[in-house]
Design a protein around this motif. Sequence first.
Motif, PDB file in Angstrom:
ATOM      1  N   PHE A  93       3.483   5.889  -2.666  1.00 42.91           N
ATOM      2  CA  PHE A  93       4.726   6.579  -3.041  1.00 42.91           C
ATOM      3  C   PHE A  93       4.837   6.733  -4.549  1.00 42.91           C
ATOM      4  CE2 PHE A  93       6.713   5.608   1.194  1.00 42.91           C
ATOM      5  CZ  PHE A  93       6.972   6.932   1.522  1.00 42.91           C
ATOM      6  N   LEU A  94       4.346   5.754  -5.294  1.00 43.52           N
ATOM      7  CA  LEU A  94       4.342   5.881  -6.746  1.00 43.52           C
ATOM      8  C   LEU A  94       3.450   7.051  -7.179  1.00 43.52           C
ATOM      9  CD1 LEU A  94       5.165   4.789  -9.531  1.00 43.52           C
ATOM     10  CD2 LEU A  94       3.169   3.293  -9.405  1.00 43.52           C
ATOM     11  N   LEU A  95       2.298   7.195  -6.524  1.00 46.38           N
ATOM     12  CA  LEU A  95       1.429   8.338  -6.828  1.00 46.38           C
ATOM     13  C   LEU A  95       2.107   9.654  -6.438  1.00 46.38           C
ATOM     14  CD1 LEU A  95      -2.049   6.951  -5.740  1.00 46.38           C
ATOM     15  CD2 LEU A  95      -1.201   7.324  -8.062  1.00 46.38           C
ATOM     16  N   CYS A  96       2.855   9.656  -5.335  1.00 45.63           N
ATOM     17  CA  CYS A  96       3.599  10.863  -4.955  1.00 45.63           C
ATOM     18  C   CYS A  96       4.673  11.174  -5.986  1.00 45.63           C
ATOM     19  CB  CYS A  96       4.250  10.673  -3.586  1.00 45.63           C
ATOM     20  SG  CYS A  96       3.123  10.644  -2.198  1.00 45.63           S
ATOM     21  N   TRP A 100       1.928   6.606   6.653  1.00 44.73           N
ATOM     22  CA  TRP A 100       1.275   5.822   7.705  1.00 44.73           C
ATOM     23  C   TRP A 100       1.335   4.328   7.392  1.00 44.73           C
ATOM     24  CZ3 TRP A 100       0.593   7.238  12.422  1.00 44.73           C
ATOM     25  CH2 TRP A 100       0.408   8.584  12.732  1.00 44.73           C
ATOM     26  N   ALA A 101       1.177   3.971   6.124  1.00 46.02           N
ATOM     27  CA  ALA A 101       1.285   2.559   5.753  1.00 46.02           C
ATOM     28  C   ALA A 101       2.715   2.066   5.945  1.00 46.02           C
ATOM     29  CB  ALA A 101       0.843   2.353   4.314  1.00 46.02           C
ATOM     30  N   LEU A 102       3.697   2.912   5.641  1.00 50.44           N
ATOM     31  CA  LEU A 102       5.091   2.547   5.865  1.00 50.44           C
ATOM     32  C   LEU A 102       5.362   2.338   7.351  1.00 50.44           C
ATOM     33  CD1 LEU A 102       7.666   2.156   4.160  1.00 50.44           C
ATOM     34  CD2 LEU A 102       8.254   4.507   4.698  1.00 50.44           C
ATOM     35  N   LEU A 116       0.832  -1.201   0.000  1.00 50.07           N
ATOM     36  CA  LEU A 116       0.000   0.000   0.000  1.00 50.07           C
ATOM     37  C   LEU A 116       0.867   1.251   0.000  1.00 50.07           C
ATOM     38  CD1 LEU A 116      -2.757   1.427   0.272  1.00 50.07           C
ATOM     39  CD2 LEU A 116      -2.531   1.125   2.749  1.00 50.07           C
ATOM     40  N   SER A 117       1.910   1.237   0.800  1.00 48.63           N
ATOM     41  CA  SER A 117       2.828   2.362   0.848  1.00 48.63           C
ATOM     42  C   SER A 117       3.518   2.569  -0.499  1.00 48.63           C
ATOM     43  CB  SER A 117       3.870   2.128   1.948  1.00 48.63           C
ATOM     44  OG  SER A 117       4.809   3.165   1.969  1.00 48.63           O
TER      45      SER A 117
END
Length: 134
Positions: free
Chosen positions: A26-29, A44-46, A21-22
């Motif tokens: 991060f890919l979207l970021c 938060w997922a990280l 999920l993280s």
Amino acid sequence: MISAGTLHVISTELTIGMFALSGVAFLLCFLKKGPESREAVAHWALLGGLIATPMAIISGVNAAPGDGIDNPLLANKLLLSMASAGLAIGVLIRRFICGKVDSKHAGIGMAAVGLMLVTAGMGGEFSRGETLLF
């Protein structure tokens, strides 16, 4: 009582799910696409994955056949998961101190996720002889 293997499967699924999920967030970021909540979700997922990682490592060592880490594949899994955890802690500290997420920050977060997913693939190779990696 729950066996070490069952506990390892539960904790590993939790860890890998949170890291995956993280990684998507991060890919979207990195692409600067998606909702504004992508940064919060990524971090938060990280953090959730990091909290579950020690239980996955300890239960994995206990569930391994033999007297602990006597297989080179298990030693490599331990090193990769620790490297991933170190990168993830660095990403979270940078987020806490700096507060902004740029493409370099997202790239390091994706690297931490990638290392953890490689570790999971090696676990499938060790236990079942099948993996998506090689």
